[in-house]
Write a protein that holds these residues in place. Structure first.
Motif, PDB file in Angstrom:
ATOM      1  N   ASN A  87       0.796  -1.234   0.000  1.00 27.93           N
ATOM      2  CA  ASN A  87       0.000   0.000   0.000  1.00 27.93           C
ATOM      3  C   ASN A  87       0.825   1.279   0.000  1.00 27.93           C
ATOM      4  O   ASN A  87       0.475   2.263  -0.671  1.00 27.93           O
ATOM      5  N   TRP A  88       1.902   1.310   0.760  1.00 31.89           N
ATOM      6  CA  TRP A  88       2.637   2.567   0.937  1.00 31.89           C
ATOM      7  C   TRP A  88       3.293   3.057  -0.345  1.00 31.89           C
ATOM      8  O   TRP A  88       3.633   4.242  -0.467  1.00 31.89           O
ATOM      9  N   LEU A  89       3.436   2.180  -1.331  1.00 33.74           N
ATOM     10  CA  LEU A  89       4.035   2.578  -2.602  1.00 33.74           C
ATOM     11  C   LEU A  89       3.011   3.026  -3.641  1.00 33.74           C
ATOM     12  O   LEU A  89       3.391   3.556  -4.690  1.00 33.74           O
ATOM     13  N   HIS A  90       1.730   2.823  -3.399  1.00 35.35           N
ATOM     14  CA  HIS A  90       0.720   3.152  -4.407  1.00 35.35           C
ATOM     15  C   HIS A  90       0.823   4.599  -4.870  1.00 35.35           C
ATOM     16  O   HIS A  90       0.816   4.882  -6.070  1.00 35.35           O
ATOM     17  N   ALA A  91       0.895   5.527  -3.921  1.00 39.24           N
ATOM     18  CA  ALA A  91       0.875   6.952  -4.287  1.00 39.24           C
ATOM     19  C   ALA A  91       2.102   7.375  -5.093  1.00 39.24           C
ATOM     20  O   ALA A  91       1.955   7.961  -6.178  1.00 39.24           O
ATOM     21  N   PRO A  92       3.323   7.109  -4.617  1.00 40.62           N
ATOM     22  CA  PRO A  92       4.468   7.573  -5.409  1.00 40.62           C
ATOM     23  C   PRO A  92       4.552   6.919  -6.781  1.00 40.62           C
ATOM     24  O   PRO A  92       4.933   7.572  -7.766  1.00 40.62           O
ATOM     25  N   VAL A  93       4.213   5.635  -6.872  1.00 40.91           N
ATOM     26  CA  VAL A  93       4.251   4.962  -8.176  1.00 40.91           C
ATOM     27  C   VAL A  93       3.213   5.581  -9.110  1.00 40.91           C
ATOM     28  O   VAL A  93       3.495   5.895 -10.274  1.00 40.91           O
ATOM     29  N   ALA A  94       2.002   5.768  -8.618  1.00 39.45           N
ATOM     30  CA  ALA A  94       0.946   6.351  -9.456  1.00 39.45           C
ATOM     31  C   ALA A  94       1.347   7.736  -9.953  1.00 39.45           C
ATOM     32  O   ALA A  94       1.172   8.063 -11.137  1.00 39.45           O
ATOM     33  N   HIS A  95       1.889   8.562  -9.071  1.00 40.85           N
ATOM     34  CA  HIS A  95       2.292   9.917  -9.485  1.00 40.85           C
ATOM     35  C   HIS A  95       3.349   9.884 -10.588  1.00 40.85           C
ATOM     36  O   HIS A  95       3.316  10.706 -11.515  1.00 40.85           O
ATOM     37  N   ALA A  96       4.274   8.940 -10.501  1.00 39.86           N
ATOM     38  CA  ALA A  96       5.345   8.866 -11.497  1.00 39.86           C
ATOM     39  C   ALA A  96       4.792   8.639 -12.895  1.00 39.86           C
ATOM     40  O   ALA A  96       5.294   9.205 -13.876  1.00 39.86           O
ATOM     41  N   PHE A  97       3.732   7.834 -13.005  1.00 42.70           N
ATOM     42  CA  PHE A  97       3.166   7.540 -14.323  1.00 42.70           C
ATOM     43  C   PHE A  97       2.128   8.579 -14.738  1.00 42.70           C
ATOM     44  O   PHE A  97       2.074   8.968 -15.915  1.00 42.70           O
ATOM     45  N   ILE A  98       1.318   9.036 -13.804  1.00 43.85           N
ATOM     46  CA  ILE A  98       0.324  10.064 -14.133  1.00 43.85           C
ATOM     47  C   ILE A  98       0.999  11.315 -14.662  1.00 43.85           C
ATOM     48  O   ILE A  98       0.527  11.942 -15.625  1.00 43.85           O
ATOM     49  N   ARG A 100       3.400  11.577 -16.448  1.00 44.79           N
ATOM     50  CA  ARG A 100       3.839  11.361 -17.831  1.00 44.79           C
ATOM     51  C   ARG A 100       2.679  10.971 -18.748  1.00 44.79           C
ATOM     52  O   ARG A 100       2.892  10.462 -19.848  1.00 44.79           O
ATOM     53  N   GLY A 101       1.458  11.201 -18.272  1.00 44.87           N
ATOM     54  CA  GLY A 101       0.284  10.974 -19.108  1.00 44.87           C
ATOM     55  C   GLY A 101      -0.109   9.529 -19.270  1.00 44.87           C
ATOM     56  O   GLY A 101      -0.839   9.192 -20.217  1.00 44.87           O
ATOM     57  N   ILE A 102       0.325   8.660 -18.382  1.00 38.34           N
ATOM     58  CA  ILE A 102       0.031   7.228 -18.468  1.00 38.34           C
ATOM     59  C   ILE A 102      -1.075   6.888 -17.479  1.00 38.34           C
ATOM     60  O   ILE A 102      -1.006   7.236 -16.291  1.00 38.34           O
ATOM     61  N   SER A 103      -2.134   6.230 -17.955  1.00 40.23           N
ATOM     62  CA  SER A 103      -3.260   5.855 -17.114  1.00 40.23           C
ATOM     63  C   SER A 103      -2.856   4.788 -16.092  1.00 40.23           C
ATOM     64  O   SER A 103      -1.828   4.110 -16.257  1.00 40.23           O
ATOM     65  N   VAL A 104      -3.678   4.640 -15.046  1.00 41.98           N
ATOM     66  CA  VAL A 104      -3.313   3.797 -13.912  1.00 41.98           C
ATOM     67  C   VAL A 104      -4.475   2.882 -13.519  1.00 41.98           C
ATOM     68  O   VAL A 104      -5.624   3.322 -13.457  1.00 41.98           O
ATOM     69  N   ILE A 105      -4.149   1.620 -13.253  1.00 47.51           N
ATOM     70  CA  ILE A 105      -5.061   0.697 -12.583  1.00 47.51           C
ATOM     71  C   ILE A 105      -4.345   0.254 -11.315  1.00 47.51           C
ATOM     72  O   ILE A 105      -3.256  -0.310 -11.380  1.00 47.51           O
ATOM     73  N   CYS A 106      -4.944   0.559 -10.155  1.00 47.21           N
ATOM     74  CA  CYS A 106      -4.233   0.426  -8.882  1.00 47.21           C
ATOM     75  C   CYS A 106      -4.994  -0.481  -7.925  1.00 47.21           C
ATOM     76  O   CYS A 106      -6.227  -0.422  -7.839  1.00 47.21           O
TER      77      CYS A 106
END
Length: 396
Positions: A87-98, A100-106
């Motif tokens: 869980n603790w990595l969800h936010a930083p990982v999502a931000h890194a891709f968002i 750059r315009g990349i959609s996310v399924i989390c």
């Protein structure tokens, strides 16, 4: 959707021994809407590359930062990333891709803090990407049927909601006996919350999805039964929902009430998620361990049992069904329904088309923020041993 090419998807997490990673990969493969082409499967670059080779994934990276930057720069880079980390990595990982315009399924819960959840809501809106949260139980056809029956007024005005999610796998201190999954799920720094975050969030999301009700106040008894455990493993929550019907003369009745119970120390219980919704005209009952049946108990007349696969079900329930009646569909298919809706929506945007409204029926970043707010509010109530305000609107 246009089948000129399947979407390209990457994955962060889900390495060797990670049950949920394999579930997500099966969901990705089921409908052929995306191909897994890149990933970070371990914090150890060599292990990540080795696991990628086992999976037949062509591009393996040593970190999610490296992957986000490299994939965004490629002409054949990924369209979407699947996040299946702790869980603790969800936010930083999502931000890194968002970014750059990349959609996310989390995977859920979306984040470990409300501040992180609200930052993600703002980032998704600013970037204009698709963000789906894998509250997979919303993907079951008969959960969608229950939602349609409530919306159509079949059970009348909702008065009582009872959601329960019980497991027994943490009835002993398995986190101190070599269980990798238990170790991080019982670490407050990595998980954020215990039973409330891991399974209570599913129960609350299921109740909200089916009824459409929003919380007003709650009172939680949050417990830790296993000695030495640093996180909650059991909770009982009283719920009050917003709204209420106007009585003659203009007075307002109270909104619906509810009870949410979640426990991971129910010895011998496997994965018992169930929902009961009672209204003025009847009651609906659904249980995850028997997912292909939905019971309707009308106030007058005989019980009716809905079963998936039949033509008289609601459009959303039929849209989520793959097999004819009598052929059970369950956990993997429900997960795949969340993925399919998100992937078809991403593909429609890529191709300049409006998404099918039935495909938009997946949990969003706003649902994720509501879930994190519920978790933190319940924990606060447990600490204070008091009723607390549980109303919430995600940031605009």
């Amino acid at each position: 959707m246009s089948r000129s090419r399947p979407l390209r998807i990457g994955m962060v997490g889900g390495g060797p021994g990670a049950f949920i990673g394999d579930v997500h990969r099966r969901a990705i493969r089921l409908d052929g809407l995306a191909t897994l082409v890149a990933g970070v499967f371990s914090s150890d670059p060599q292990k990540s590359k080795a696991h990628a080779a086992e999976l037949g994934v062509e591009r393996a990276y040593g970190s999610y930062e490296e992957m986000a930057e490299a994939e965004a720069a490629r002409d054949d880079g990924i369209d979407v990333v699947s996040i299946v980390t702790p869980n603790w990595l969800h936010a930083p990982v999502a931000h890194a891709f968002i970014a750059r315009g990349i959609s996310v399924i989390c995977d859920k819960p979306m984040t470990t803090t409300l501040a992180d959840a609200e930052a993600l809501v703002r980032a998704v809106r600013e970037a204009g990407v698709v963000f789906a949260l894998t509250h997979n139980y919303t993907g079951y056809p008969l959960v969608k049927q229950a939602r349609a029956l409530v919306a159509d007024g079949v059970i009348g005005e909702v008065r009582k909601v009872v959601a329960e999610y019980s497991q027994g796998w943490l009835a002993t201190a398995v986190e101190r006996e070599g269980s990798k999954q238990a170790a991080w799920r019982t670490d407050p720094e990595k998980a954020g919350a215990g039973a409330l975050g891991d399974i209570g969030s599913h129960a609350e999301n299921l109740a909200a999805y089916v009824t459409g009700l929003r919380l007003d106040r709650l009172c939680a008894d949050v417990r830790t039964f296993v000695p030495g455990r640093a996180i909650d493993d059991d909770a009982n929550v009283l719920l009050r929902y917003e709204g209420g019907a106007a009585q003659q003369g203009g007075a307002q009745t109270a909104g619906a009430g509810g009870v949410l119970h979640c426990s991971q120390i129910a010895a011998g219980v496997e994965n018992d998620l169930r929902l009961r919704v009672s209204g003025t005209e009847g009651t609906l009952i659904w249980r995850q361990e028997e997912p292909n049946a939905l019971r309707l108990l009308p106030r007058e007349g005989q019980e009716r049992v809905y079963r998936r696969g039949h033509d008289d079900l609601a459009p959303a329930a039929r849209h989520a069904t793959r097999l004819p009646p009598g052929h059970p569909e369950a956990f993997f298919e429900a997960f795949a329904n969340v993925y399919a809706g998100a992937l078809r929506t991403i593909a429609a945007r890529r191709d300049g088309r409006e998404p099918d409204p039935l495909d938009l029926d997946f949990p969003t970043v706003e649902d994720g923020a509501r879930g994190v707010h519920f978790i933190q509010t319940a924990l606060e109530s447990g600490r204070r041993e008091a009723w607390v305000d549980a109303s919430y609107t995600p940031p605009t």
